[in-house]
Design a protein around this motif. Structure first.
Motif, short mmCIF file in Angstrom:
data_model
loop_
_atom_site.label_atom_id
_atom_site.label_comp_id
_atom_site.label_asym_id
_atom_site.label_seq_id
_atom_site.Cartn_x
_atom_site.Cartn_y
_atom_site.Cartn_z
N UNK A 31 0.71 -1.15 0.09
CA UNK A 31 0.07 -0.27 0.47
C UNK A 31 0.65 1.18 -0.50
N UNK A 33 0.11 5.89 -0.73
CA UNK A 33 -0.42 7.16 -0.38
C UNK A 33 -0.26 8.05 -0.19
N UNK A 97 -3.00 -2.50 5.53
CA UNK A 97 -4.62 -1.19 5.82
C UNK A 97 -3.93 -1.21 7.76
N UNK A 98 -3.75 0.20 8.57
CA UNK A 98 -3.57 0.46 9.14
C UNK A 98 -2.09 1.31 9.32
N UNK A 99 -1.60 0.78 10.54
CA UNK A 99 -0.13 1.66 10.95
C UNK A 99 0.71 1.57 9.41
N UNK A 100 0.45 3.30 8.97
CA UNK A 100 1.52 4.00 7.88
C UNK A 100 2.81 4.90 8.77
N UNK A 102 5.24 7.32 7.48
CA UNK A 102 5.32 8.16 6.12
C UNK A 102 6.89 8.68 6.17
N UNK A 103 6.89 9.61 4.64
CA UNK A 103 7.88 10.30 4.44
C UNK A 103 7.85 11.44 5.26
N UNK B 32 -11.46 0.10 13.17
CA UNK B 32 -9.90 -0.11 13.71
C UNK B 32 -9.82 1.99 13.77
N UNK B 34 -6.51 4.69 15.05
CA UNK B 34 -5.33 5.01 15.13
C UNK B 34 -4.73 6.28 15.72
N UNK B 36 -1.62 9.17 14.88
CA UNK B 36 -0.42 9.25 14.99
C UNK B 36 0.25 10.64 15.60
#
Lengths: 111, 112
Positions: A31, A33, A97-100, A102-103, B32, B34, B36
């Protein structure tokens, strides 16, 4: 591992110019984005991809294009830049899906 | 219409005390959730998450509480430390969706 890298860090464009924001990840995530963040606002999804060769529109896709020819790269193309595209752009990736992840972002100003 | 609302744009808390950040969502299909954290000039980093089958999840000083009936979640930071000063984003999704929806964020200031 470098994680998610974005280039350039900063860019100033004139109205009507085009550019490509680069995003690369080395975590083999499916994934990916693209988000934009305007001052005082949350992250708005521009485009996303669930794997190489597959892309889909997010909440604010107008004025942008993407491609996903490899797992690692997910460039964002701006055609005919407009002042409304002045923003900070973040690329992210995730294995599911879920924890992303990031740059660091690209700060773009269109004048 | 905002599907995820963080109604406090900013919050100031004394160092050592508890910080409580709140988030409301509109769609009961989200399952779900989250949080950040974002420092200036950096990308957001994942902090903690919770699925709808739980009502609490802890990770060190950070605890997320979920109240499904009220469609509300909160992040507790105890004790608050200077390095916790940042913008905190709440995010929600459905396990069968491909996307995450972010709130506008709450800026937390930890006062010395």
């Amino acid at each position: 591992n470098a994680g998610v890298t974005q280039t350039p860090k900063f860019r100033i464009l004139k109205i009507g110019q085009s550019m490509t924001l680069q995003c690369t990840q080395d975590m083999n995530h499916n994934y990916m984005y693209w988000y934009r963040q305007d001052p005082g606002m949350g992250l708005k999804l521009i485009y996303y991809s669930v794997g190489a060769g597959i892309t889909d529109k997010g909440e604010v896709p107008n004025g942008y294009n993407v491609s996903r020819s490899t797992t690692e790269d997910f460039p964002l193309r701006l055609e005919l830049a407009a002042p409304s595209q002045t923003s900070v752009y973040f690329c992210a990736s995730s294995p599911v899906l879920g924890r992303q992840y990031f740059g660091p972002g690209t700060r773009l100003t269109v004048t | 219409d905002q599907q995820v609302k963080q109604n406090s744009p900013s919050l100031s808390v004394q160092e050592g005390r508890i910080s409580i950040l709140n988030c409301d969502y509109t769609n009961s299909m989200f399952d779900y959730f989250l949080w950040y954290k974002k420092y200036p000039a950096e990308g957001p980093t994942f902090l903690i998450s919770i699925s709808s089958i739980k009502d609490k999840n802890e990770d060190g000083r950070f605890t997320v509480f979920l109240n499904k009936s009220a469609k509300h979640l909160s992040l507790h930071i105890v004790p608050s430390q200077p390095g916790d000063s940042a913008v905190y984003f709440c995010a929600v999704t459905h396990i069968k969706d491909d996307k995450i929806i972010f709130g506008k964020g709450t800026r937390l200031h930890i006062l010395p």
